[in-house]
Enzyme design. Sequence first.
Site, PDB file in Angstrom:
ATOM      1  N   ASP A  19      35.075  43.641  46.146  1.00  0.00           N
ATOM      2  CA  ASP A  19      34.265  44.734  45.586  1.00  0.00           C
ATOM      3  C   ASP A  19      32.916  44.812  46.272  1.00  0.00           C
ATOM      4  OD1 ASP A  19      35.974  45.853  43.817  1.00  0.00           O
ATOM      5  OD2 ASP A  19      35.238  44.780  42.057  1.00  0.00           O
ATOM      6  N   ASP A  52      45.634  47.520  40.863  1.00  0.00           N
ATOM      7  CA  ASP A  52      44.507  46.658  40.518  1.00  0.00           C
ATOM      8  C   ASP A  52      44.929  45.620  39.464  1.00  0.00           C
ATOM      9  OD1 ASP A  52      41.893  45.752  40.466  1.00  0.00           O
ATOM     10  OD2 ASP A  52      41.011  47.697  40.000  1.00  0.00           O
TER      11      ASP A  52
END
Length: 735
Positions: A549, A479
């Site tokens: 997301d 990430d």
Amino acid sequence: MAIKFNKKSKEFHLYNSSISYIIKILDNNQLGNLYYGKRIHHKESFSYLFEGGMRPLAAYVFEDDTNFSLQHTRQEYPSYGTTDFRYPAFEIKQRNGSRITNFEFEAYNIFKGKKKLEKLPATYVENEIEAQTLEIILYDKLIKTRLLLSYTIYEALPIITRNAKFLHEGKEEIILTKAMSCSLDLPDYDYEMVHLAGAWSRERHVKTKKLEQGIQSIYSLRGTSSAEHNPFIALKRPYTTEFQGEVYGFSLVYSGNFLGEVLVDTHSTSRIMLGIHPNMFEWILHENESFQTPEVVMAYSDEGLNGMSKAYHKLYRTRLARGYWRDKSRPILINNWEATTFDFNEEIILNIAKTAKDLGIELFVLDDGWFGERNNDKAGLGDWYVNTKKLPDGIVGLSKKIEEMGMKFGLWFEPEMVNKDSNLYRNHPDWIIHTPNRSASHCRNQYILDFSRKEVVDYIYEAMSKVLREASISYVKWDMNRYMTECYSVAKTAENQGKVMHEYVLNVYSLYEKLTSEFPYILFESCSSGGARFDPGILYYAPQGWTSDNTDAVERMKIQYGTSFVYPISSMGAHVSEVPNQQVIRTTPLETRANVAYFGAFGYELDLNNLSKKERALVKKQVEFMKEKRELIQKGTFYRLVSPLENNINSWMVVSEDKCEALVGYYKILNTANDGFKRIKLHGLDSNKKYNINDNKQNVFFGDELMYAGIPVKQEDFCSKDGDFTSVLYYLKEA
Ligand code: DGJ
């Protein structure tokens, strides 16, 4: 496929069965472009395509000549400041302050195959007959610098890749203040610019605008390629659709700051440039030093946008993505982020994993929160050792327990970041990117480690590889959750500060390279607050990326639709999550959530224990379905049929290479009253083959019927008979 050089006309012609690209050595020994587009016959000379002439206010190169002005010449890699007033592809500042250069043709080299790019990701060949490369070497004798322009043409794809390299031999240093990866001048501007723009949670929405005189551009100055713009531009004719008409694509294989622009000049030509953004970039070259630009991949299609995307998908899936997982069936995963965020312990995790296993899911991914004092986003980043309060048996113990259940285990990292409340920061406060005597801004309470410093990257490598070596880890989610501010490296001299952002990216690549080489069987998935670094550069190391997301099925249709302009669906992480959806509070049927996520690297992102028995039974069926169809979905040819950005309907499909099977997704976003009959016309089937639909022996149709007459979409076929967000899948198999 061939690359021909004609000595007399001084022209290079690169061609394969679908495209031609013609370069000319101009009268001033610089490089001009005569043509790029659909394949044309090879000839001795195309010099009639060079257009010169006198124009008011033009400046001319040769004395007693009013014909040759670079202002009106289509060039390959133009400079500013002689007779061309347009933005240049590069700029070199010299010690005496001058920025004027003159790179003249010196030599060329044609060879089979394609070279690797130094320290940079790039497309490749597996066999040298797949492509041919032309290198043209230009030389500026005053500053003693060579410029090497490379062009690779693929045999079986309408693709040419380009890059530029500067090699400096002069004793006096030079400073590169701009070095784009490619520049292309086209003879008219009757195009629409298509690009992918957005923000967090609505990445890569398709935007289209007509070119006008002036400059239209996309860019990132955020340190990553960003959610706001993707490093991709297409120029399509106004009449071009998904299936017909001309389009030129330009895709940059890079993950940092970039600039893509189309400059339409006063005489109606278009100049397209793509490369590292010149702001914040300055690269000093001392004697015998060189600078290599990233690669641009140019695709041409006269079969519409789908034609362009098909070429990118094939190339990026098979000759950009690499390694063990490139062609392997991707595991169906469950990720705990939306189920627990930071709030979990071993029991909660094992509980989610156990139910997932019972339903056939193959990989459990433990997301953020397993390390250091990471109980919220204020602390712990950088401390890559397990939090034993949450996981008493460590990652070693947890991964063992999950493997004993019969699942694989995956783990989340955010290697480039640190919280101030962490041991890493307390020990090395000067390791963050910050400007001395200025305050350092935070985002999500985190700071960026100065990856332009080798010792920082080495430290992170040691910390990550220790975890990966000790535990049974089959997957890593990498990430990166903030953009770069106050960019400066305290470890560098003033003259080298312009290198920081690019070196940062190079070292992200080098860490990826080291880890993927040492752990070749680990599947890496990239992520950056969802899709803020979803680009071809990262795809070289991680064959799949977390697309966004936003896991809402309706929002995802738009995101996955836009992403598919360049990226293969095998690269798009797509998960079924809970309802109401956490990002948009929308409730969509479980079937539709899966019907959207199937067209990607499929998984779940919720606590399956919270579902009803009936829903869990449905999840089990979905997992079985995906296991049967994933080879087709991962390796088939993908087509967009109807856009969710312009319609109440979204539809797309994937066809196997042998055209024996296909899967079609059809989605009706909002319910409508008293609607007309709808048909969906398919694409890419074999006209002469007979297909049955959804294993129904009564439903047998020829490919041409399905493509030209279409499938009548019946209300009773939808997963939910009434209400919004309904959908239907058609699975076609050769009868
Ligand atoms: C952002 C990612 O996109 C999410 O999936 C999740 O991993 C969080 N970061 C964790 O902090």
